[in-house]
Write a protein that holds these residues in place. Structure first.
Motif, PDB file in Angstrom:
ATOM      1  N   GLU A  88       0.867  -1.189   0.000  1.00 36.59           N
ATOM      2  CA  GLU A  88       0.000   0.000   0.000  1.00 36.59           C
ATOM      3  C   GLU A  88       0.895   1.228   0.000  1.00 36.59           C
ATOM      4  OE1 GLU A  88      -1.402   2.108   3.074  1.00 36.59           O
ATOM      5  OE2 GLU A  88       0.725   2.033   3.510  1.00 36.59           O
ATOM      6  N   GLU A 121      -2.477 -12.230  -2.515  1.00 34.30           N
ATOM      7  CA  GLU A 121      -3.855 -12.648  -2.282  1.00 34.30           C
ATOM      8  C   GLU A 121      -4.230 -13.684  -3.334  1.00 34.30           C
ATOM      9  OE1 GLU A 121      -6.695  -9.540  -0.804  1.00 34.30           O
ATOM     10  OE2 GLU A 121      -5.472  -8.292  -2.111  1.00 34.30           O
ATOM     11  N   GLU A 137      -3.054  11.882  -0.621  1.00 30.37           N
ATOM     12  CA  GLU A 137      -2.840  12.016   0.819  1.00 30.37           C
ATOM     13  C   GLU A 137      -2.658  13.494   1.147  1.00 30.37           C
ATOM     14  OE1 GLU A 137      -2.977   9.060   2.278  1.00 30.37           O
ATOM     15  OE2 GLU A 137      -2.220   7.626   0.804  1.00 30.37           O
ATOM     16  N   ARG A 264     -11.811  -1.248   7.877  1.00 33.82           N
ATOM     17  CA  ARG A 264     -10.897  -1.314   6.758  1.00 33.82           C
ATOM     18  C   ARG A 264      -9.726  -2.182   7.187  1.00 33.82           C
ATOM     19  NH1 ARG A 264     -10.922   0.686   2.489  1.00 33.82           N
ATOM     20  NH2 ARG A 264      -8.887   1.708   2.599  1.00 33.82           N
ATOM     21  N   TYR A 269      -6.072   3.729  10.839  1.00 32.00           N
ATOM     22  CA  TYR A 269      -7.157   4.705  10.755  1.00 32.00           C
ATOM     23  C   TYR A 269      -7.624   5.226  12.110  1.00 32.00           C
ATOM     24  CZ  TYR A 269      -7.445   3.550   5.836  1.00 32.00           C
ATOM     25  OH  TYR A 269      -7.151   3.372   4.508  1.00 32.00           O
TER      26      TYR A 269
HETATM   27  P1  HAM Z   1      -7.108  -0.433   0.503  1.00 31.98           P
HETATM   28  O1  HAM Z   1      -8.559  -0.400   0.772  1.00 31.98           O
HETATM   29  O2  HAM Z   1      -6.342  -1.582   1.051  1.00 31.98           O
HETATM   30  O3  HAM Z   1      -6.525   0.926   1.050  1.00 31.98           O
HETATM   31  O4  HAM Z   1      -6.872  -0.385  -1.062  1.00 31.98           O
HETATM   32  C1  HAM Z   1      -7.458   0.634  -1.843  1.00 31.98           C
HETATM   33  C2  HAM Z   1      -8.019   0.057  -3.128  1.00 31.98           C
HETATM   34  O5  HAM Z   1      -7.018  -0.666  -3.825  1.00 31.98           O
HETATM   35  C3  HAM Z   1      -9.136  -0.952  -2.939  1.00 31.98           C
HETATM   36  O6  HAM Z   1     -10.374  -0.307  -2.757  1.00 31.98           O
HETATM   37  C4  HAM Z   1      -9.095  -1.723  -4.236  1.00 31.98           C
HETATM   38  O7  HAM Z   1      -9.785  -1.008  -5.254  1.00 31.98           O
HETATM   39  C5  HAM Z   1      -7.623  -1.706  -4.573  1.00 31.98           C
HETATM   40  N1  HAM Z   1      -6.998  -3.003  -4.233  1.00 31.98           N
HETATM   41  C6  HAM Z   1      -6.593  -3.441  -3.024  1.00 31.98           C
HETATM   42  N2  HAM Z   1      -6.071  -4.676  -3.108  1.00 31.98           N
HETATM   43  C7  HAM Z   1      -6.155  -5.044  -4.405  1.00 31.98           C
HETATM   44  C8  HAM Z   1      -5.781  -6.209  -5.158  1.00 31.98           C
HETATM   45  N3  HAM Z   1      -5.190  -7.266  -4.577  1.00 31.98           N
HETATM   46  N4  HAM Z   1      -6.029  -6.213  -6.491  1.00 31.98           N
HETATM   47  C9  HAM Z   1      -6.613  -5.148  -7.097  1.00 31.98           C
HETATM   48  N5  HAM Z   1      -6.972  -4.031  -6.461  1.00 31.98           N
HETATM   49  C10 HAM Z   1      -6.752  -3.969  -5.129  1.00 31.98           C
HETATM   50  C11 HAM Z   1      -5.213   1.292   0.986  1.00 31.98           C
HETATM   51  O8  HAM Z   1      -4.380   0.720   0.353  1.00 31.98           O
HETATM   52  C12 HAM Z   1      -4.914   2.568   1.755  1.00 31.98           C
HETATM   53  N6  HAM Z   1      -3.480   2.881   1.585  1.00 31.98           N
HETATM   54  C13 HAM Z   1      -5.798   3.703   1.257  1.00 31.98           C
HETATM   55  C14 HAM Z   1      -5.525   4.983   1.983  1.00 31.98           C
HETATM   56  C15 HAM Z   1      -4.791   6.027   1.528  1.00 31.98           C
HETATM   57  N7  HAM Z   1      -5.920   5.293   3.200  1.00 31.98           N
HETATM   58  C16 HAM Z   1      -5.454   6.495   3.506  1.00 31.98           C
HETATM   59  N8  HAM Z   1      -4.762   6.948   2.513  1.00 31.98           N
END
Ligand code: HAM
Length: 423
Positions: A88, A121, A137, A264, A269
């Motif tokens: 992430e 995954e 951000e 989440r 968070y």
């Molecule tokens: P997250 O919900 O883990 O948040 O990921 C954000 C988005 O990335 C998900 O809603 C999904 O669309 C996409 N995503 C996650 N995993 C996969 C995967 N294996 N394959 C395809 N798409 C995927 C974050 O990553 C946090 N860093 C968001 C954030 C930013 N919070 C605060 N600032």
């Protein structure tokens, strides 16, 4: 034949792509729209390395999360240090914020990224082991306007891409202390109703009491209707912050569902959390989400710094961006060859045409003249210059079919004139 690793895919020219996820041109459209929308709001682009010290995620995302426990690609750098392919972007951006002393800049520091991320995954539609996110951000502001502005920016991006988002789930998690107290209260509630709960819920009371809210079992659902909700336990300052975020979203005409069970998969968070979902996506319905992470910078050894952000999955946006047509490819000129002896003239003509700003392709495959004209037509060339062996060129306007004999030096001016009159 050697294949790309499971859960990964190649990004290809449109002609080779088998689905929208693989198409380079559509991704470019996502990038352009993100740049426009986020750039206009003062967000500047950042790219961090594809891997970081494992600690960044162990501390930042949280040791107990599925991501850190099961989904990270972690390896030794050969010198005994543990590195991890980033799962992430938020923790790395905070690491960079601290490393480059960005807190001396005007606050909040507003950053966006479009990068690859890695999670081990089980692959399925919309879920990959290497995937892309657009993220934003805002570091250094605790104002509810920042939360609301970011949510509106994500809604704007989804709208600009024609991505249908059916729901925006919204909640507040308060502080870690409130959450810990609430967890104990919920566990006590679940234990008191133990014999009415589905077995899988009962077995997870200690480990993950929040999961009880997601159970399908009818009796469990009946019990959970009376369960205490975290939203009702927020400290006054957190409740006030959340009320302001909500009224700003109302003001902006953004509809949302309050979902006190929204959890989440990341531990950092605090206060606001949100997630946009699309029913079209099936099991992997999360388009993008995020929230406030007021404690993260401190976890990474920085000073207390409020911050908020989101990330959206590029593949999931592409899968549901129905009307995101790839931009048409322009070919002003195709340089064809009537006689092999003209090949040097043809080569030079193509170079000069490009220097004059024309999108030009040169015949490189040894096709017959008929084959060359067919190919030029297929790629949508506006003009074809058919080069003979005596420095003479016949210029064909593919739109009108009109053909003129010219000397080589007249070809480019003729096309530029034609382009000028058409524009
Ligand atoms: P997250 O919900 O883990 O948040 O990921 C954000 C988005 O990335 C998900 O809603 C999904 O669309 C996409 N995503 C996650 N995993 C996969 C995967 N294996 N394959 C395809 N798409 C995927 C974050 O990553 C946090 N860093 C968001 C954030 C930013 N919070 C605060 N600032």
């Amino acid at each position: 034949m050697i294949q790309a690793p499971r859960g990964t895919y190649d990004i290809l020219p449109e002609s080779a792509a088998r689905n929208v996820v693989e198409e380079q041109a559509r991704r470019k459209a996502v990038e352009e729209r993100a740049e426009k929308i986020l750039g206009a709001a003062g967000y500047r682009r950042i790219e961090t390395p594809a891997f970081e010290a494992t600690e960044v995620f162990a501390r930042g995302v949280g040791e107990a999360t599925d991501i850190v426990q099961k989904e990270m690609y972690t390896f030794d750098d050969g010198g005994g240090r543990s590195l991890t392919l980033r799962p992430e972007g938020t923790a790395p951006v905070c690491r960079a914020y601290l490393q480059h002393g960005m807190r001396k800049l005007a606050l909040p520091v507003k950053l966006w990224y479009l990068s690859t991320f890695f999670r081990a995954e089980a692959p399925q539609r919309g879920r990959y082991r290497q995937f892309w996110q657009v993220g934003a951000e805002a570091i250094g502001s605790d104002k509810p306007e920042t939360d609301a502005e970011l949510i509106v920016l994500l809604a704007d991006l989804l709208d600009a891409l024609g991505v249908s988002h059916d729901r925006l789930r919204l909640s507040s998690l308060g502080t870690p202390e409130t959450r810990a107290e609430y967890r104990e209260e919920l566990k006590a509630f679940l234990r008191a109703h133990e014999d009415e709960l589905a077995e899988e819920v009962r077995n997870r009371i200690e480990l993950n009491p929040m999961r009880a809210f997601d159970a399908d079992d009818a009796r469990t659902r009946a019990v959970m209707r009376d369960a205490p909700k975290l939203l009702d336990r927020l400290a006054p300052g957190d409740a006030e912050h959340f009320a302001q975020v909500r009224s700003l979203l109302d003001e902006a005409g953004i509809s949302y569902e309050l979902d006190p069970t929204l959890v989440r998969g990341l531990d950092y968070y605090t206060r606001t959390v949100f997630e946009f979902t699309s029913d079209e996506l099936g099991a992997q319905s999360g388009l993008g989400g995020g929230g406030r992470y007021d404690g993260l910078i401190e976890l990474l050894d920085g000073p207390p710094t409020p911050a908020v952000g989101w990330a959206a999955g590029v593949e999931r946006m592409l899968l549901s961006a129905r009307d995101l047509a790839p931009p048409a490819e322009l070919v002003d000129l195709y340089v064809a060859l009537a006689e092999p002896a003209g090949s040097l003239t043809a080569f030079e003509l193509a170079l000069e045409a490009r220097r004059a700003g024309l999108q030009t392709q040169l015949e490189l495959a040894g096709r017959s003249l008929k084959g060359q004209l067919k190919h030029a037509d297929r790629i949508g060339a506006r003009f074809v210059a058919i080069v003979g062996d005596n420095g003479h060129v016949s210029l064909k306007d593919m739109g009108s079919g009109e053909q003129r004999e010219l000397t080589t030096s007249d070809v480019i001016p003729a096309i530029l004139r034609g382009r000028h009159t058409q524009a």
